[in-house]
Design an enzyme around this catalytic site. Sequence first.
Site, PDB file in Angstrom:
ATOM      1  N   GLU A 375       1.088  -1.237   0.283  1.00  0.00           N
ATOM      2  CA  GLU A 375       0.008   0.236   0.099  1.00  0.00           C
ATOM      3  C   GLU A 375       0.959   1.315  -0.162  1.00  0.00           C
ATOM      4  OE1 GLU A 375      -2.757  -1.791  -1.183  1.00  0.00           O
ATOM      5  OE2 GLU A 375      -3.944  -0.105  -0.024  1.00  0.00           O
ATOM      6  N   GLY A 376       1.857   1.323  -0.957  1.00  0.00           N
ATOM      7  CA  GLY A 376       2.974   2.235  -0.778  1.00  0.00           C
ATOM      8  C   GLY A 376       3.895   2.063   0.101  1.00  0.00           C
TER       9      GLY A 376
END
Lengths: 398, 365
Positions: A375-376
Amino acid sequence: MIQLVTPDYIKTLQDNMHKLAEGVLRPISRKYDEAEHEYPKELDMFRGIKVMARPKKKKEGESSTSGEEKKPKRGANLGMVVTIEEMCWGDAALLLSFPNAGLGNAAILAVANDEQLERFGNKWAAMAITEPGAGSDSGAITTTATRDGDYWILNGEKIFVTCADRSEVVVVWATVDKKAGKAGIKSFVVEKGTPGFTLEHLEHKLGIRASDTGTFVLSDCRIPYNNILGDPEVKMSTEGFKGVMKTFDNTRPLVASMATGIARAAVEFTREQYEKKGYAFDYKKNLSNVSAVEREWYLMDANVEAMRLLTWRAAWMADNNQFNNLEASMAKAKAGRYATLITQRCSELLGPVGYSTQYLAEKWMRDSKIMDIFEGTGQIQHLIIARNVLEMSSKELK
Amino acid sequence: MVEEISFALSEEQQMMQDTVRQLVQANVIDAIHQWDENRLLDKQAVQKFWELGIIQSMIPEEYGGYGMGSSPVLHTLVLEELAFGDMAFAVYAMLPALFVLPVVNLGSTEQKEKYLPEFCKESFVPATLAVNELSVGFDVWNCETKAEKKGNTYVLNGKKCFVPLADEAKHMIVIAHYEGNPHLFIVDKDTKGLSVGEREKNCGWWALPTFEVTFENCTIPEINKLGDETAFNWLIQRTRTAMAAIGTGISRASYEYSKKYAKERQQFGEPIASRQSIAFMIAEMAYEVDAMRLLTWKAASAIELGMDANRESFLAKIYAGEMTMKLTDYGVQILGGHGYIRDHPVERYYRNGRSIAICEAMAII
């Protein structure tokens, strides 16, 4: 009015979810870490529970206000981060294995039209974004979708897909027009069993082993035209892409709460073990008056609280229709990094108990590492925060 | 019954925050460097803060106050804004609260009648609290200053440090060990056995006069004991949360200043902020300031609801203590050599910020 004491309804939710995590997830935590990729059949009991629900459609003219006049709302986001923290206190990989609660489900719920929701709403949906050549730079994906009458033809390779094996459909990101850059990127629902859609292999990972992460190859994979999510038109702006990226404003706090859950598990276990050795943690003395172990433990406890509060704030803002792009990244940046540091440190403080597979501490250390990556990555989060607070563009701050 | 959680300021909270922020902007920001160098701040600025009536509001009407009660959350907002200007100014301006709040909340009717009316005046009334001691690993729960009961008096013996305005304070609350617990005792100016030393020279708080205070068989009437054996627990939760609020203010100042500098300072033909090594430090500062503030607000919320906030206030203080050091360090580091020169405020943040983890009870909410 500022009020950060945990409200009673959240406490009740925490208690209920905690019992579930303790009763159902903890007992099988080690089992599925060792039986990598095997479906945890014990999770079938959750099939009926809607972990993800479609947010209510906003009424026309309803806008975000930060004023106090409006009573704070009890929304789905805060409930979700609270639930996830408890579940990940139980086992993060098992949470990722919950039926029908894939990232693809979040995307479908967010943007699908009614007809699509009818077809895919009850299916377990994975999300396929990452490619061998496109990780953090998700705008650089090369998987293509070419229109052919009533069909799209997809070609490319997708890696690191969570729930790759267990999912029934996969939301695949592909470009319909490479020249258009980010504006050309759209997402498509691909059903398992579609010719040309192959699950190539499952990955063997450092942690979250119960989660089936895999690689897909799309080779002239033909899907119905109306399997495209959102607007099919390529607009000469990146608004569409930004819309897709906005999903992350809602999912980043979820990952932050996962990180918080694992870190808390490690911190609590460390305390229990040290209390058996006669240590007492009473939150009174100055840090200069306690042993190095106690000092470190107190600071870890404070950090878990900080992770949680940053996460709750981001979720609360979403519930109250406030733009939370910055706060979502702050929660993820802090929680992702500190979950890693805390679980490492707990493992060290526990000594052999923190390394032996007779206990779960070593597993938490392996599991938590992913929280600073998916998610980053932590670096991407820091970049988002820095650009935001410095008011610099991606050209000015690379 | 706790119904809702909220991360948003109420209108009243917003108004107070704006008011204090403007007061600091207009009276402190441009002047503080000179105050710090002169080792003295302008009392007119303190007077302007006094005129907001925050201290007087805490005092019930029957004793001449505004009787507005006191909101711990509101006070954390006030302290953060004051400390954003300067920690010495924050401690100075809010100092009377360190005496008034304990008397309002723990005092007997007799004590309230005796002490509270004199704080309902038009101009600043100095009063203080003596808690810290100049010893290695000072433990506030086990201080070396002792109280002994003799007849209908208490006799105090010991030495305190970092007592702000001890020279002019009309009254002070002294923390002394008695029967196994720290207790609060009121000592009036000119009590025999109480002596105020020379003004201290400390690492920071240059604009704040602090003193060493010695108690040598200092005898006070027994009615001067404030509250019972639970009084200190009441006090320490409120002062720890206050220290956390001050740490948040100093850290925010360091963050804001170095953020602005990083965008202006050109090296290699571009602002240093366009380098990730600098930008990532600024990103970290941004979320750590917020984290500190949230921990502070949580502790203050618990206190406001009348709950025991032992854990929350402790965590808020140790977190702020650690992070204020980190963030004031980052401030100096981002400015490089310029940060080490006293022309820029980051070196002052660094000196003042060090005290959050070390000292107890320089302010109260």
